[in-house]
Write a protein that holds these residues in place. Structure first.
Motif, PDB file in Angstrom:
ATOM      1  N   SER A 243      37.750  18.162  31.848  1.00 38.56           N
ATOM      2  CA  SER A 243      36.647  17.908  30.927  1.00 38.56           C
ATOM      3  C   SER A 243      35.706  16.864  31.511  1.00 38.56           C
ATOM      4  N   LEU A 244      36.217  16.023  32.409  1.00 39.08           N
ATOM      5  CA  LEU A 244      35.376  15.037  33.081  1.00 39.08           C
ATOM      6  C   LEU A 244      34.310  15.742  33.922  1.00 39.08           C
ATOM      7  N   PHE A 245      34.668  16.858  34.548  1.00 32.48           N
ATOM      8  CA  PHE A 245      33.730  17.640  35.348  1.00 32.48           C
ATOM      9  C   PHE A 245      32.514  18.028  34.515  1.00 32.48           C
ATOM     10  N   MET A 246      32.741  18.542  33.323  1.00 30.12           N
ATOM     11  CA  MET A 246      31.631  18.994  32.478  1.00 30.12           C
ATOM     12  C   MET A 246      30.992  17.864  31.683  1.00 30.12           C
ATOM     13  N   SER A 247      31.705  16.761  31.494  1.00 23.97           N
ATOM     14  CA  SER A 247      31.119  15.677  30.712  1.00 23.97           C
ATOM     15  C   SER A 247      29.923  15.069  31.430  1.00 23.97           C
ATOM     16  N   ARG A 248      29.830  15.286  32.723  1.00 22.98           N
ATOM     17  CA  ARG A 248      28.723  14.756  33.507  1.00 22.98           C
ATOM     18  C   ARG A 248      27.526  15.713  33.548  1.00 22.98           C
ATOM     19  N   VAL A 249      27.665  16.873  32.936  1.00 23.04           N
ATOM     20  CA  VAL A 249      26.589  17.864  32.933  1.00 23.04           C
ATOM     21  C   VAL A 249      25.801  17.743  31.633  1.00 23.04           C
ATOM     22  N   PRO A 250      24.529  17.367  31.721  1.00 16.71           N
ATOM     23  CA  PRO A 250      23.719  17.344  30.499  1.00 16.71           C
ATOM     24  C   PRO A 250      23.662  18.761  29.912  1.00 16.71           C
ATOM     25  N   ARG A 251      23.803  18.854  28.626  1.00 19.53           N
ATOM     26  CA  ARG A 251      23.790  20.156  27.954  1.00 19.53           C
ATOM     27  C   ARG A 251      22.559  20.982  28.342  1.00 19.53           C
ATOM     28  N   SER A 252      21.446  20.299  28.532  1.00 13.59           N
ATOM     29  CA  SER A 252      20.209  20.999  28.885  1.00 13.59           C
ATOM     30  C   SER A 252      20.257  21.609  30.285  1.00 13.59           C
ATOM     31  N   MET A 253      21.239  21.218  31.126  1.00 17.94           N
ATOM     32  CA  MET A 253      21.324  21.723  32.492  1.00 17.94           C
ATOM     33  C   MET A 253      22.307  22.868  32.657  1.00 17.94           C
ATOM     34  N   VAL A 254      23.104  23.170  31.647  1.00 20.58           N
ATOM     35  CA  VAL A 254      24.114  24.224  31.760  1.00 20.58           C
ATOM     36  C   VAL A 254      23.479  25.550  32.170  1.00 20.58           C
ATOM     37  N   GLY A 255      22.364  25.908  31.559  1.00 21.83           N
ATOM     38  CA  GLY A 255      21.689  27.160  31.904  1.00 21.83           C
ATOM     39  C   GLY A 255      21.255  27.201  33.359  1.00 21.83           C
ATOM     40  N   ALA A 256      20.726  26.091  33.874  1.00 21.12           N
ATOM     41  CA  ALA A 256      20.287  26.031  35.273  1.00 21.12           C
ATOM     42  C   ALA A 256      21.475  26.159  36.225  1.00 21.12           C
ATOM     43  N   LEU A 257      22.615  25.580  35.847  1.00 22.08           N
ATOM     44  CA  LEU A 257      23.798  25.667  36.697  1.00 22.08           C
ATOM     45  C   LEU A 257      24.409  27.062  36.693  1.00 22.08           C
ATOM     46  N   LEU A 258      24.165  27.810  35.635  1.00 23.68           N
ATOM     47  CA  LEU A 258      24.694  29.180  35.527  1.00 23.68           C
ATOM     48  C   LEU A 258      23.683  30.239  35.963  1.00 23.68           C
ATOM     49  N   GLN A 259      22.470  29.813  36.286  1.00 23.67           N
ATOM     50  CA  GLN A 259      21.370  30.745  36.538  1.00 23.67           C
ATOM     51  C   GLN A 259      21.686  31.801  37.597  1.00 23.67           C
ATOM     52  N   ASN A 260      22.287  31.404  38.691  1.00 23.29           N
ATOM     53  CA  ASN A 260      22.571  32.341  39.780  1.00 23.29           C
ATOM     54  C   ASN A 260      24.068  32.546  39.930  1.00 23.29           C
ATOM     55  N   HIS A 261      24.455  33.798  40.098  1.00 18.16           N
ATOM     56  CA  HIS A 261      25.848  34.119  40.383  1.00 18.16           C
ATOM     57  C   HIS A 261      25.936  34.261  41.900  1.00 18.16           C
ATOM     58  N   VAL A 262      26.497  33.261  42.564  1.00 18.67           N
ATOM     59  CA  VAL A 262      26.564  33.236  44.020  1.00 18.67           C
ATOM     60  C   VAL A 262      27.743  34.092  44.479  1.00 18.67           C
ATOM     61  N   LEU A 263      27.505  34.976  45.441  1.00 19.41           N
ATOM     62  CA  LEU A 263      28.555  35.854  45.950  1.00 19.41           C
ATOM     63  C   LEU A 263      29.243  35.213  47.148  1.00 19.41           C
ATOM     64  N   PRO A 264      30.576  35.238  47.184  1.00 18.66           N
ATOM     65  CA  PRO A 264      31.297  34.667  48.316  1.00 18.66           C
ATOM     66  C   PRO A 264      31.103  35.531  49.567  1.00 18.66           C
ATOM     67  N   GLU A 265      31.090  34.878  50.715  1.00 15.26           N
ATOM     68  CA  GLU A 265      30.858  35.572  51.980  1.00 15.26           C
ATOM     69  C   GLU A 265      32.143  35.637  52.806  1.00 15.26           C
ATOM     70  N   GLY A 266      32.950  36.682  52.550  1.00 17.77           N
ATOM     71  CA  GLY A 266      34.154  36.907  53.342  1.00 17.77           C
ATOM     72  C   GLY A 266      35.441  36.384  52.729  1.00 17.77           C
ATOM     73  N   TYR A 267      35.403  35.922  51.507  1.00 14.31           N
ATOM     74  CA  TYR A 267      36.584  35.397  50.827  1.00 14.31           C
ATOM     75  C   TYR A 267      36.464  35.716  49.343  1.00 14.31           C
ATOM     76  N   LYS A 268      37.563  35.568  48.608  1.00 11.48           N
ATOM     77  CA  LYS A 268      37.539  35.793  47.164  1.00 11.48           C
ATOM     78  C   LYS A 268      37.026  34.540  46.471  1.00 11.48           C
ATOM     79  N   ASP A 269      36.328  34.736  45.372  1.00 16.81           N
ATOM     80  CA  ASP A 269      35.758  33.601  44.652  1.00 16.81           C
ATOM     81  C   ASP A 269      36.738  32.950  43.687  1.00 16.81           C
ATOM     82  N   SER A 270      37.929  33.449  43.591  1.00 17.97           N
ATOM     83  CA  SER A 270      38.945  32.774  42.783  1.00 17.97           C
ATOM     84  C   SER A 270      40.321  33.252  43.185  1.00 17.97           C
TER      85      SER A 270
END
Length: 130
Positions: free
Chosen positions: A98-125
């Motif tokens: 929760s500390l990770f997200m507590s540093r994210v202003p609510r107004s920035m969540v959309g900007a952080l989610l804006q692009n879905h970045v594709l992994p290059e040669g590895y799995k993303d999870s």
């Protein structure tokens, strides 16, 4: 996937992709990489709307620890592990602090989610290895 995990995933995938493209490390384990070493040069992140500074270390057993200091779209710190011995994947913990997200202003969540970045040669999870 939760909003926390999506943001964590996107930031780390963007940083790993940039490090791979810049030749900072490889997805293939090189001789001598089974020991802990801080010999990976730092790099700048400027991809998919994210800007910041990235450091990384060989953590033994083929794993690389990635640490990101994001400056745009907001200030945020992140740390993740890239598995390379038993497969190639970003280790995403079951629970993102929760500390990770507590540093994210609510107004920035959309900007952080804006692009879905594709992994290059590895799995993303994949599972966290202990």
């Amino acid at each position: 996937m939760s909003v926390r995990k999506q943001i964590f995933r996107n930031i780390n995938v963007a940083a790993i992709n940039a490090g791979l493209r810049d030749g900072r490390f490889s997805l293939d384990i090189q001789p001598g990489e089974h020991s802990c070493r801080d010999d990976i040069p730092d790099w700048s992140l400027n991809e998919a709307g994210y800007e910041g500074h990235v450091t990384a270390s060989h953590m033994g057993y083929g794993e690389i620890n990635i640490r990101i200091s994001l400056t745009k779209p907001c200030k945020l710190e992140s740390s993740a592990w890239l598995e390379r011995r038993d497969g190639k994947w970003l280790q995403i913990p079951e629970r993102i602090s929760s500390l990770f997200m507590s540093r994210v202003p609510r107004s920035m969540v959309g900007a952080l989610l804006q692009n879905h970045v594709l992994p290059e040669g590895y799995k993303d999870s994949g599972p966290v290895k202990y």
